[in-house]
Design an enzyme around this catalytic site. Sequence first.
Site, PDB file in Angstrom:
ATOM      1  N   SER A  33       0.842  -1.189   0.000  1.00 17.63           N
ATOM      2  CA  SER A  33       0.000   0.000   0.000  1.00 17.63           C
ATOM      3  C   SER A  33       0.884   1.249   0.000  1.00 17.63           C
ATOM      4  O   SER A  33       1.708   1.404  -0.889  1.00 17.63           O
ATOM      5  CB  SER A  33      -0.958  -0.047   1.195  1.00 17.63           C
ATOM      6  OG  SER A  33      -1.978   0.910   1.067  1.00 17.63           O
TER       7      SER A  33
ATOM      8  N   GLU B  54      -8.840  -5.757  -4.086  1.00 19.32           N
ATOM      9  CA  GLU B  54      -8.283  -4.768  -3.155  1.00 19.32           C
ATOM     10  C   GLU B  54      -9.366  -3.925  -2.483  1.00 19.32           C
ATOM     11  O   GLU B  54      -9.374  -3.725  -1.269  1.00 19.32           O
ATOM     12  CB  GLU B  54      -7.346  -3.809  -3.907  1.00 19.32           C
ATOM     13  CG  GLU B  54      -6.213  -4.462  -4.662  1.00 19.32           C
ATOM     14  CD  GLU B  54      -4.914  -4.505  -3.894  1.00 19.32           C
ATOM     15  OE1 GLU B  54      -4.941  -4.263  -2.668  1.00 19.32           O
ATOM     16  OE2 GLU B  54      -3.889  -4.795  -4.519  1.00 19.32           O
TER      17      GLU B  54
ATOM     18  N   HIS C  71      -7.427  -5.908   0.111  1.00 21.08           N
ATOM     19  CA  HIS C  71      -6.229  -5.108   0.316  1.00 21.08           C
ATOM     20  C   HIS C  71      -5.578  -5.474   1.646  1.00 21.08           C
ATOM     21  O   HIS C  71      -6.256  -5.641   2.660  1.00 21.08           O
ATOM     22  CB  HIS C  71      -6.628  -3.626   0.318  1.00 21.08           C
ATOM     23  CG  HIS C  71      -5.481  -2.675   0.372  1.00 21.08           C
ATOM     24  ND1 HIS C  71      -4.626  -2.474  -0.685  1.00 21.08           N
ATOM     25  CD2 HIS C  71      -5.060  -1.842   1.363  1.00 21.08           C
ATOM     26  CE1 HIS C  71      -3.725  -1.566  -0.358  1.00 21.08           C
ATOM     27  NE2 HIS C  71      -3.961  -1.165   0.876  1.00 21.08           N
TER      28      HIS C  71
END
Length: 523
Positions: A206, A332, A433
């Site tokens: 991320s 995600e 995610h």
Amino acid sequence: MDVDAALSPIVETASGKLRGGASNGIFAFKGVPYGASTAGANRFMPPRPPEPWAGIRDALGYRGQAPQLPGRPERRPELQTILGPKDTTPEIEDCLTLNFWTPGLGDNAKRPVMVWLHGGAFAYGSGNRAVTEGTSLARRGDVVVVSVNHRLNIFGFLHLADIGGERFAHSGNAGVLDLVAALEWVRDNIEHFGGDPGNVTIFGESGGGGKVSVLLAMPRARGLFHRAVIQSGATIRVSTRERANALAEAALKEFGIGRVDCERLQQVPADRLAAAIAPASRAVGRTRWPLLDRYDFGPVADGAELPQQPFDPEAPAIADHIPLMIGGTREESGFFLADDDEVWERRLTEESLRSRIAAVAGDDAGRVLDTYRTLYPQADREGLLIAALTGSNFWIRTVLLAERKAARRTSPVYMYSLDWQSPACAGRLKAHHAMDLPFVFDTTDVPDTTKGAPGARELAGVMSASWAAFARDGNPENPAIPRWPAYTPDERATMVFDANRHVVTDPDRDARLLWTLIVSRQG
């Protein structure tokens, strides 16, 4: 090594001696300073070396985390520990610390070094999380694992260079300069911890993937790492000087401080400074950004520390010699949409679906929806929204960065997709995610997303071995997976991590072509 030394190992560093701990054959050193406190006169300044110490300093526990972005909403109760327990250490400006895990000390083994850059969009997050604790990865891969804490948000990325002059020339990228300082500390000291300073991999998820993207384009980071892994965080463009200047002006206005008095910001209490982030962002205004642009109080393409946008219009030449592994998770956006009642409770209307997609795709919303309905004919409206927003917010940036890096044909690029779906929350989050964290670090018993899930431990063994193999020699192939060809703009080979590992070519081609067209129109 005698019994006492094995339980309480002592290592000499450039700043002084450190006492660590040991558990199940892995040595750990936590809260190790690689820089001085960033409070007071050091706020907004480049990182300074840590003060040396006499005697032996205990490195037995995490020391603290950087001041965090305030005002983030609480997640719904069932998601509170989906990624395991939070870091509860205090938020402090004396936050430039490293944590190490190593299988051996003083054995001249020269193990690969894996430096972890945590997520959180340059605004929050910590290198002290249980889900990214390095013991299992260090043991399985026979590598040295390092995690980094550094300045975030307004503390690390307030661009005052064009307002306050030469003294503040580096303020807009101070948080990334912290990462450079951490890598310099690793270069100078990691041999004492069983690591090879000539074989360092940076990896992050991320916002951590964004940090890797930026470091690949920073001349000052050249030579400090030798391989790179970007997980769900490909960053093509960061803030411009124009936007960064506007944010800085708005922040000064919050405190009634004039342009010639920038140094007064160094005395503002930390909590008050953090509270200025949201109103400054609102004052500048956040109209719909092009899909490739990221971050308010984040890195700045200032023409100095960061000479160009990280991967726009092409990959930086200084990264030519760095092998790259890059990818993400299949769904995600399910992680972010989980706090949206309309999506979570499965009552998304057709009108709402179309308006949400239009918010990112504009006039192409109809084509996007038609494309995903063709790709996933069994998907409900919530699934279509997750797929489309994953494509727009994550996948297209990953693809474009990989394409631009591979196009230079100077070092290999390896693409992956994590498709294993979590059974947590009745399977609603799917391959969400940050779900890759427990697999890469082999910590599947820590977060709810993988705890007790059938096949999770086995997949963790495969993925952590692949990451360690890549760190060792720049190629992720290992006996646990089939042959993994490099990614090229012609072949687009992608390793799929699921119950059965396999390679696919150009997955979701039609969606890739459409998003590429959309982002090219947005500029």
